[in-house]
Design a protein around this motif. Sequence first.
Motif, PDB file in Angstrom:
ATOM      1  N   ASP A 166       0.866  -1.214   0.065  1.00 30.51           N
ATOM      2  CA  ASP A 166      -0.019   0.052   0.197  1.00 30.51           C
ATOM      3  C   ASP A 166       0.694   1.245  -0.085  1.00 30.51           C
ATOM      4  N   ARG A 219       0.532   4.096  -3.004  1.00 32.93           N
ATOM      5  CA  ARG A 219       0.258   5.403  -2.666  1.00 32.93           C
ATOM      6  C   ARG A 219       1.278   6.375  -3.348  1.00 32.93           C
ATOM      7  N   ARG A 245      -2.297   8.738  -9.118  1.00 32.27           N
ATOM      8  CA  ARG A 245      -3.576   8.478  -8.735  1.00 32.27           C
ATOM      9  C   ARG A 245      -5.004   8.651  -9.560  1.00 32.27           C
ATOM     10  N   TRP A 291     -14.071   5.986  -5.793  1.00 30.37           N
ATOM     11  CA  TRP A 291     -13.089   5.170  -5.708  1.00 30.37           C
ATOM     12  C   TRP A 291     -11.830   6.013  -6.043  1.00 30.37           C
ATOM     13  N   GLY A 322      -7.457   5.197  -6.653  1.00 27.43           N
ATOM     14  CA  GLY A 322      -6.266   3.888  -6.844  1.00 27.43           C
ATOM     15  C   GLY A 322      -5.319   4.382  -7.714  1.00 27.43           C
ATOM     16  N   ALA A 358      -7.754  -0.260  -6.985  1.00 26.39           N
ATOM     17  CA  ALA A 358      -8.464   0.645  -5.854  1.00 26.39           C
ATOM     18  C   ALA A 358      -7.716   0.388  -4.586  1.00 26.39           C
ATOM     19  N   ASP A 359      -7.547   1.147  -3.808  1.00 28.28           N
ATOM     20  CA  ASP A 359      -7.289   1.135  -2.417  1.00 28.28           C
ATOM     21  C   ASP A 359      -8.086   1.909  -1.237  1.00 28.28           C
ATOM     22  N   ARG A 360      -8.842   2.805  -2.022  1.00 26.38           N
ATOM     23  CA  ARG A 360      -9.864   3.628  -1.076  1.00 26.38           C
ATOM     24  C   ARG A 360     -11.172   3.745  -1.717  1.00 26.38           C
ATOM     25  N   PHE A 365      -6.808  -4.145  -1.721  1.00 22.27           N
ATOM     26  CA  PHE A 365      -6.732  -3.891  -3.090  1.00 22.27           C
ATOM     27  C   PHE A 365      -7.981  -4.369  -3.574  1.00 22.27           C
TER      28      PHE A 365
END
Length: 174
Positions: A51, A55, A59, A73, A75, A131-133, A146
């Motif tokens: 992660d 980051r 993005r 979303w 990522g 995506a991570d968020r 993820f």
Amino acid sequence: MNHANPWVRCAVSVLILAACASAPVWADTPPVPAGSVAIGGEIATPRRLDDIALRKLPRRAFDATEHGTTAHWEGVALSDLLSDAGVPLGDALRGKNLALYVVVSAADGYRVVYSLAELDPAMRGGDVILADRRNGQPLDANEGPFRIVAKDDKRPARWVRQVVAIDVLRASLR
């Protein structure tokens, strides 16, 4: 001493071998450390991202709807990850490279396939991100860390949760 019938032993052996031979392909894939995704297959630069590394990359963010619920979303574009790994995109995606495809694998063995052309921004306009968020928050344990989100897919069947591997493979020619 009790000796089993040789035919019974042979039949049992055949069944055991058949079960081993039919095990899912992902069963022999080495485990990926928790919180990371492996990018491999027929690529110039295999890598593993966690992660923190994700980051640091450019993005992307968009709203997309899954089962009637819209979320925001965030990522990294899957095409950016593939390009960084040396996968041919843009002008290099032609001829034999059009037989390349991407397999995205989840922690539970679920897999989906994308043709490389589907992911190349020079060939198609839709966004597909790792995506991570979601809605400004890190993905929860059921989704992440993820997840693949394909903005323009009409159904989220290829929105893979708990992504552990992204492999670029070549369709075999007969």
